[in-house]
Design a protein around this motif. Structure first.
Motif, PDB file in Angstrom:
ATOM      1  N   CYS A 345      -6.589  13.040   7.509  1.00 44.34           N
ATOM      2  CA  CYS A 345      -6.883  11.980   6.544  1.00 44.34           C
ATOM      3  C   CYS A 345      -5.779  11.934   5.477  1.00 44.34           C
ATOM      4  O   CYS A 345      -5.395  12.958   4.938  1.00 44.34           O
ATOM      5  CB  CYS A 345      -8.239  12.229   5.872  1.00 44.34           C
ATOM      6  SG  CYS A 345      -8.580  11.112   4.504  1.00 44.34           S
ATOM      7  N   CYS A 348      -7.419  13.094   1.812  1.00 42.48           N
ATOM      8  CA  CYS A 348      -7.861  14.455   1.518  1.00 42.48           C
ATOM      9  C   CYS A 348      -7.268  15.505   2.471  1.00 42.48           C
ATOM     10  O   CYS A 348      -7.417  16.692   2.242  1.00 42.48           O
ATOM     11  CB  CYS A 348      -9.391  14.540   1.547  1.00 42.48           C
ATOM     12  SG  CYS A 348     -10.074  14.251   3.180  1.00 42.48           S
ATOM     13  N   CYS A 362     -12.851  10.301   8.912  1.00 46.72           N
ATOM     14  CA  CYS A 362     -12.726  11.465   8.028  1.00 46.72           C
ATOM     15  C   CYS A 362     -14.125  11.925   7.632  1.00 46.72           C
ATOM     16  O   CYS A 362     -14.982  11.100   7.327  1.00 46.72           O
ATOM     17  CB  CYS A 362     -11.935  11.075   6.778  1.00 46.72           C
ATOM     18  SG  CYS A 362     -11.958  12.351   5.497  1.00 46.72           S
ATOM     19  N   VAL A 364     -15.048  13.130   4.948  1.00 49.65           N
ATOM     20  CA  VAL A 364     -15.304  12.751   3.551  1.00 49.65           C
ATOM     21  C   VAL A 364     -15.211  11.235   3.355  1.00 49.65           C
ATOM     22  O   VAL A 364     -16.093  10.601   2.770  1.00 49.65           O
ATOM     23  CB  VAL A 364     -14.308  13.449   2.595  1.00 49.65           C
ATOM     24  CG1 VAL A 364     -14.608  13.092   1.141  1.00 49.65           C
ATOM     25  CG2 VAL A 364     -14.330  14.949   2.815  1.00 49.65           C
ATOM     26  N   HIS A 365     -14.140  10.651   3.866  1.00 50.87           N
ATOM     27  CA  HIS A 365     -13.850   9.246   3.562  1.00 50.87           C
ATOM     28  C   HIS A 365     -14.327   8.266   4.622  1.00 50.87           C
ATOM     29  O   HIS A 365     -14.125   7.060   4.488  1.00 50.87           O
ATOM     30  CB  HIS A 365     -12.352   9.067   3.313  1.00 50.87           C
ATOM     31  CG  HIS A 365     -11.870   9.807   2.095  1.00 50.87           C
ATOM     32  ND1 HIS A 365     -11.421  11.110   2.155  1.00 50.87           N
ATOM     33  CD2 HIS A 365     -11.806   9.433   0.804  1.00 50.87           C
ATOM     34  CE1 HIS A 365     -11.079  11.508   0.942  1.00 50.87           C
ATOM     35  NE2 HIS A 365     -11.307  10.516   0.101  1.00 50.87           N
TER      36      HIS A 365
END
Ligand SMILES: [Zn+2]
Length: 392
Positions: A345, A348, A362, A364-365
């Motif tokens: 990613c 991050c 990702c 997180v994203h």
């Protein structure tokens, strides 16, 4: 800015014979000039200069119309200059040799087989005709003829010199060009560029340039011609016509693709001060996908199609066009190491999943456009921050 391009030349048999003679005649001139310098020093302790020797050329040529007289005057001057440079190195070497182990030896006579190059000033004894989109360029060399040269890469700039060189049984023409750096006004913008298969190019700004459509239609025509040629009778006029049509079609595709590369590169160089892209190893990519006989690549059928798209995209050509344009415009190009730019990613650095070719996910994203993520990673790796354009 001067650049040298070493290109393989393919002289015909008679041209090769004349090129060998060209080298031999220049070798004779070199050795004769060396003999004169040696004798002058030995007999009279006189140093003969380049100017002294160059002044004798006219006479030497007039006395030998079928030998030295056939060759380019300026190329002969270059050969004398070369000898002069050898002497310069010798004198300097001797002067600086105190206490050093290595010293430059007295210039030696050269045997024919070791005399392997002749330098021409472009437009004076040798002329360059670029490939103009095709593969074959031509170098017209005095006393040799018009020789085919494989121009495997673009040769931008004004051609200054042409060097005919023999290496073992191969022949080369080394073209030295000069490009003026006309610095474009700075734009304050930088960009990461990801090269793709599905799309031609994705920038870290989010700009997408699709693969040109003409490749698809051209491929259909080429496949059709190939099929008809395979069915035609060997040696027939029809087969010959089809072969020519096929060659024409391929040449047209190459020309249009090159044109597309030039336009795309121009736009990027006009827009950005700094451009980051991957050091692409096309040959490694294409070889890896097809696998070997023992270890066939996974999903070989699909990847063979992928390979063709990669080759069609002509990435190495685009990269060299972009780099040349950027240099002559005073722009900066950063080539980054390509490992893992597509799977981590950009925001991050977490490793993403890649459920489809066009997206990465990702943890997180969430879901990201794979090519855009790649472009932003390339920008970041080149030290251009996240690669996103600063707020205008
Ligand atoms: Zn992330």
């Amino acid at each position: 800015m001067k650049r040298a391009y070493k290109l393989r030349a393919y002289p015909t048999r008679p041209q090769e014979g004349r090129a060998v003679r060209l080298l031999a005649d220049h070798c004779d001139l070199y050795n004769a000039a060396l003999a004169e310098r040696r004798e002058a020093w030995r007999m009279r302790k006189v140093r003969v200069s380049y100017g002294d020797q160059s002044a004798q050329l006219k006479e030497i040529r007039a006395a030998d119309p079928d030998g030295q007289g056939r060759h380019s005057f300026t190329a002969q001057q270059q050969t004398l200059r070369r000898l002069n440079a050898t002497f310069g190195a010798f004198y300097n070497g001797v002067r600086h040799a105190k206490g050093k182990q290595r010293r430059v030896g007295y210039p030696r006579f050269k045997p024919y087989q070791r005399y392997d190059q002749v330098l021409f000033v472009a437009g004076d004894g040798a002329n360059w005709a670029p490939a103009d989109g095709g593969r074959w360029a031509h170098a017209t060399v005095q006393a040799v003829g018009r020789v085919k040269v494989n121009q495997h890469r673009p040769v931008p700039g004004r051609v200054k010199t042409l060097q005919v060189k023999r290496e073992h049984r191969r022949w080369y023409v080394i073209v030295v060009t000069e490009t003026e750096i006309v610095a474009l006004p700075p734009t304050g913008r930088s960009v990461g560029v990801d090269v793709g298969v599905a799309r031609f190019l994705t920038s870290s700004d989010g700009e997408v340039i699709a693969n040109p459509q003409f490749l698809d239609t051209a491929r259909e025509r080429i496949v059709d011609l190939q099929r008809r040629k395979a069915r035609s009778r060997p040696g027939s006029g029809n087969r010959r016509r089809l072969r020519r049509a096929l060659a024409n079609e391929c040449r047209k595709v190459r020309n249009r693709r090159r044109d597309f590369h030039h336009k795309t590169a121009r736009a990027l160089v006009d827009t950005y001060d700094t451009l980051a892209l991957e050091k692409l190893r096309v040959s490694a990519m294409t070889a890896g996908a097809s696998g070997t006989v023992d270890h066939p690549g996974r999903n070989v059928g699909a990847k063979a199609g992928l390979n063709r798209s990669i080759l069609d995209a002509g990435w190495s050509q685009f990269t060299s066009i972009l780099v040349a344009k950027a240099e002559s415009a005073g722009r900066r190009v950063v080539l980054v190491y390509p490992a893992r730019t597509s799977i981590n990613c950009h925001a991050c650095g977490a490793r993403c999943a890649r459920p489809r070719q066009d997206i990465v996910v990702c943890p997180v994203h969430g879901e990201l456009d794979a090519d855009l993520n790649g472009a932003r990673n390339i920008a970041a790796r080149a030290g251009l921050g996240s690669g996103q354009a600063p707020a205008a």
